[in-house]
Every structure is written in structure tokens, then in C-alpha cells.
Design a protein around this motif. Structure first.
Motif, PDB file in Angstrom:
ATOM      1  N   PHE A 146     -15.122 -13.451  -5.020  1.00  0.00           N
ATOM      2  CA  PHE A 146     -14.590 -13.480  -3.652  1.00  0.00           C
ATOM      3  C   PHE A 146     -13.749 -14.738  -3.409  1.00  0.00           C
ATOM      4  O   PHE A 146     -12.650 -14.647  -2.856  1.00  0.00           O
ATOM      5  N   PRO A 147     -14.217 -15.942  -3.823  1.00  0.00           N
ATOM      6  CA  PRO A 147     -13.347 -17.118  -3.654  1.00  0.00           C
ATOM      7  C   PRO A 147     -12.016 -16.975  -4.405  1.00  0.00           C
ATOM      8  O   PRO A 147     -10.982 -17.405  -3.906  1.00  0.00           O
ATOM      9  N   GLN A 148     -12.031 -16.361  -5.581  1.00  0.00           N
ATOM     10  CA  GLN A 148     -10.778 -16.142  -6.298  1.00  0.00           C
ATOM     11  C   GLN A 148      -9.856 -15.206  -5.514  1.00  0.00           C
ATOM     12  O   GLN A 148      -8.640 -15.383  -5.493  1.00  0.00           O
ATOM     13  N   MET A 149     -10.442 -14.188  -4.866  1.00  0.00           N
ATOM     14  CA  MET A 149      -9.654 -13.253  -4.075  1.00  0.00           C
ATOM     15  C   MET A 149      -9.043 -13.949  -2.873  1.00  0.00           C
ATOM     16  O   MET A 149      -7.875 -13.731  -2.539  1.00  0.00           O
ATOM     17  N   ILE A 150      -9.812 -14.812  -2.217  1.00  0.00           N
ATOM     18  CA  ILE A 150      -9.281 -15.569  -1.077  1.00  0.00           C
ATOM     19  C   ILE A 150      -8.119 -16.437  -1.543  1.00  0.00           C
ATOM     20  O   ILE A 150      -7.071 -16.497  -0.907  1.00  0.00           O
ATOM     21  N   ILE A 201       0.857  -1.179   0.000  1.00  0.00           N
ATOM     22  CA  ILE A 201       0.000   0.000   0.000  1.00  0.00           C
ATOM     23  C   ILE A 201       0.891   1.227   0.000  1.00  0.00           C
ATOM     24  O   ILE A 201       1.819   1.327   0.801  1.00  0.00           O
ATOM     25  N   HIS A 202       0.631   2.130  -0.893  1.00  0.00           N
ATOM     26  CA  HIS A 202       1.288   3.428  -0.982  1.00  0.00           C
ATOM     27  C   HIS A 202       0.195   4.456  -1.224  1.00  0.00           C
ATOM     28  O   HIS A 202      -0.920   4.092  -1.645  1.00  0.00           O
ATOM     29  N   PRO A 203       0.454   5.725  -1.004  1.00  0.00           N
ATOM     30  CA  PRO A 203      -0.577   6.736  -1.257  1.00  0.00           C
ATOM     31  C   PRO A 203      -1.156   6.604  -2.666  1.00  0.00           C
ATOM     32  O   PRO A 203      -0.428   6.651  -3.658  1.00  0.00           O
ATOM     33  N   GLY A 204      -2.441   6.349  -2.729  1.00  0.00           N
ATOM     34  CA  GLY A 204      -3.129   6.218  -4.012  1.00  0.00           C
ATOM     35  C   GLY A 204      -2.977   4.877  -4.695  1.00  0.00           C
ATOM     36  O   GLY A 204      -3.482   4.678  -5.803  1.00  0.00           O
ATOM     37  N   THR A 205      -2.299   3.926  -4.046  1.00  0.00           N
ATOM     38  CA  THR A 205      -2.057   2.619  -4.664  1.00  0.00           C
ATOM     39  C   THR A 205      -2.315   1.511  -3.660  1.00  0.00           C
ATOM     40  O   THR A 205      -1.806   1.550  -2.534  1.00  0.00           O
ATOM     41  N   ILE A 206      -3.093   0.519  -4.067  1.00  0.00           N
ATOM     42  CA  ILE A 206      -3.315  -0.677  -3.252  1.00  0.00           C
ATOM     43  C   ILE A 206      -3.020  -1.874  -4.147  1.00  0.00           C
ATOM     44  O   ILE A 206      -3.632  -2.029  -5.211  1.00  0.00           O
ATOM     45  N   GLY A 207      -2.112  -2.698  -3.715  1.00  0.00           N
ATOM     46  CA  GLY A 207      -1.776  -3.896  -4.470  1.00  0.00           C
ATOM     47  C   GLY A 207      -2.003  -5.137  -3.634  1.00  0.00           C
ATOM     48  O   GLY A 207      -1.797  -5.127  -2.426  1.00  0.00           O
ATOM     49  N   VAL A 208      -2.454  -6.197  -4.273  1.00  0.00           N
ATOM     50  CA  VAL A 208      -2.644  -7.484  -3.614  1.00  0.00           C
ATOM     51  C   VAL A 208      -1.893  -8.521  -4.432  1.00  0.00           C
ATOM     52  O   VAL A 208      -2.252  -8.793  -5.580  1.00  0.00           O
ATOM     53  N   ARG A 209      -0.829  -9.039  -3.835  1.00  0.00           N
ATOM     54  CA  ARG A 209      -0.026 -10.083  -4.483  1.00  0.00           C
ATOM     55  C   ARG A 209       0.399  -9.677  -5.894  1.00  0.00           C
ATOM     56  O   ARG A 209       0.372 -10.474  -6.829  1.00  0.00           O
ATOM     57  N   TYR A 220      -1.062  -7.489  -7.895  1.00  0.00           N
ATOM     58  CA  TYR A 220      -2.153  -6.994  -8.732  1.00  0.00           C
ATOM     59  C   TYR A 220      -2.678  -5.675  -8.166  1.00  0.00           C
ATOM     60  O   TYR A 220      -2.998  -5.610  -6.978  1.00  0.00           O
ATOM     61  N   PRO A 221      -2.805  -4.655  -8.988  1.00  0.00           N
ATOM     62  CA  PRO A 221      -3.477  -3.435  -8.507  1.00  0.00           C
ATOM     63  C   PRO A 221      -4.936  -3.762  -8.184  1.00  0.00           C
ATOM     64  O   PRO A 221      -5.616  -4.432  -8.967  1.00  0.00           O
ATOM     65  N   ILE A 222      -5.409  -3.307  -7.036  1.00  0.00           N
ATOM     66  CA  ILE A 222      -6.761  -3.651  -6.590  1.00  0.00           C
ATOM     67  C   ILE A 222      -7.812  -3.255  -7.610  1.00  0.00           C
ATOM     68  O   ILE A 222      -8.806  -3.961  -7.800  1.00  0.00           O
ATOM     69  N   GLU A 223      -7.588  -2.148  -8.293  1.00  0.00           N
ATOM     70  CA  GLU A 223      -8.588  -1.704  -9.270  1.00  0.00           C
ATOM     71  C   GLU A 223      -8.711  -2.663 -10.457  1.00  0.00           C
ATOM     72  O   GLU A 223      -9.729  -2.691 -11.136  1.00  0.00           O
ATOM     73  N   GLN A 224      -7.700  -3.505 -10.685  1.00  0.00           N
ATOM     74  CA  GLN A 224      -7.793  -4.504 -11.743  1.00  0.00           C
ATOM     75  C   GLN A 224      -8.521  -5.769 -11.281  1.00  0.00           C
ATOM     76  O   GLN A 224      -8.914  -6.596 -12.097  1.00  0.00           O
ATOM     77  N   LEU A 225      -8.683  -5.912  -9.979  1.00  0.00           N
ATOM     78  CA  LEU A 225      -9.357  -7.090  -9.421  1.00  0.00           C
ATOM     79  C   LEU A 225     -10.836  -6.840  -9.159  1.00  0.00           C
ATOM     80  O   LEU A 225     -11.657  -7.743  -9.325  1.00  0.00           O
ATOM     81  N   ILE A 226     -11.166  -5.612  -8.753  1.00  0.00           N
ATOM     82  CA  ILE A 226     -12.556  -5.285  -8.394  1.00  0.00           C
ATOM     83  C   ILE A 226     -13.465  -5.468  -9.601  1.00  0.00           C
ATOM     84  O   ILE A 226     -13.236  -4.902 -10.669  1.00  0.00           O
ATOM     85  N   GLY A 227     -14.496  -6.282  -9.415  1.00  0.00           N
ATOM     86  CA  GLY A 227     -15.466  -6.524 -10.481  1.00  0.00           C
ATOM     87  C   GLY A 227     -15.012  -7.527 -11.516  1.00  0.00           C
ATOM     88  O   GLY A 227     -15.769  -7.872 -12.418  1.00  0.00           O
TER      89      GLY A 227
END
Length: 170
Positions: free
Chosen positions: A22-26, A1-9, A11-18
Motif C-alpha cells: 500500500f505505501p508503494q501504491m501511494i 480507465i477503459h472498458p476492461g482496463t484499469i491503469g495507474v501511472r 501500470y496495469p492494475i492487475e500487475q500491481l495487485i499482490g
């Protein structure tokens, strides 16, 4: 996490949302990669099977009592999680630790039933993850095993731990 950026493993979070379930995210959070559709479907089935606690369960009862005592939702949830502990909520983890022990000791070609018996003798009279105080036969087992067997036939999973589970049951 950085200002204006959230990454998960990675991947930028905005590329994962939608775009992922949820099972894929887990799966991504736990394993570090995105699952195949078949893997995600199997995880989703396991998650659905785990949502069975009615008002009789200690974790549900204590969360309800917490709310009636004035605790906010996060306090009630914390109370519920705290009473899960080893006997209930931790049973799955303890069960998997025994499965891993059986897997290591049996090796790739060992007798799973014999190894399961040896490992279980070292542990306890109660096998974590097995048995239910209300169900002589847990109604979730058959449909979950059927899905795992189908996934094994499709090459989605190896089926090793389903085989170990069956050996433990034997």
C-alpha cells in the motif's frame, strides 16, 4: 480507465495487485514511479506515525456522532475529513509549504536556521505541524528522525527537509 482496463501511472492494475505494498501504491500515485524498498519503508513509517487519533480527536468524535445519527460509513468518513481542515489535517501541507519557502530562500548553501527564522517571522505565531496539545515533545519525532537519518546515510533520501524541520524547531 477503459472498458476492461484499469491503469495507474502506466501500470496495469492487475500487475500491481499482490505485488506492491500500500505505501508503494501511494508513492506511485503521488510521484509517478515505484519507490525503492528503502523509500517505501520510510513512507510506511510516516504512515504508521500518522495513525494516532483516538476518540478525543474532533475527526473521530464527529464520525462517531454521525454514525449514531444514522449516517452510513461514507457519510461518517466525509464528516471526519471535513473537520480536519487547515488547523489539523491541513497542518502538514501548510508546514511543507513553509519548508519549500525556506528551501528556496536559503538555496543550497544558506543558513537554514537564520532563513527559517526569517520565514517564520512573516507567517504566524503558530507554526503548522509543530506542537501538540497533549505532548510537550511529540513521541513520533525521535523515531522518525532516526529513520530519516539512517535513510540519509544509505543515500535513500537527501535529508534536506529533515534539516529544514530541525532548523524550524530551533
Amino acid at each position: 480507465i477503459h472498458p476492461g482496463t484499469i491503469g495507474v501511472r502506466g501500470y496495469p492494475i492487475e500487475q500491481l495487485i499482490g505485488r506492491i505494498s500500500f505505501p508503494q501504491m501511494i508513492w506511485l500515485m503521488l510521484r509517478g514511479d515505484l519507490p525503492s524498498a528503502d523509500q517505501a519503508s520510510l513512507l510506511e513509517a510516516a504512515l504508521v506515525a500518522s495513525v494516532d487519533h483516538g476518540p478525543h480527536a474532533p475527526s473521530i468524535a464527529i464520525s462517531r456522532m454521525s454514525v449514531t445519527c444514522g449516517l452510513p460509513l461514507n457519510g461518517a468518513m466525509a464528516s471526519a475529513i471535513n473537520v480536519l481542515d487547515d488547523v489539523h489535517g491541513g497542518a502538514g501541507q501548510q508546514c511543507m509549504e513553509i519548508y519549500y519557502e525556506i528551501d528556496r530562500e536559503a538555496g543550497a548553501y544558506g543558513d537554514l536556521v537564520a532563513t527559517a527564522g526569517t520565514v517564520l517571522e512573516r507567517h504566524a505565531r503558530i507554526v503548522p505541524g509543530f506542537g501538540h496539545r497533549f505532548h510537550p515533545v511529540d513521541p513520533r519525532v525521535e523515531p522518525l528522525f532516526a529513520l530519516v537519518d539512517k535513510a540519509v546515510a544509505q543515500g535513500t533520501v537527501s535529508g534536506r527537509f529533515a534539516a529544514i524541520g530541525r532548523a524550524v524547531e530551533t
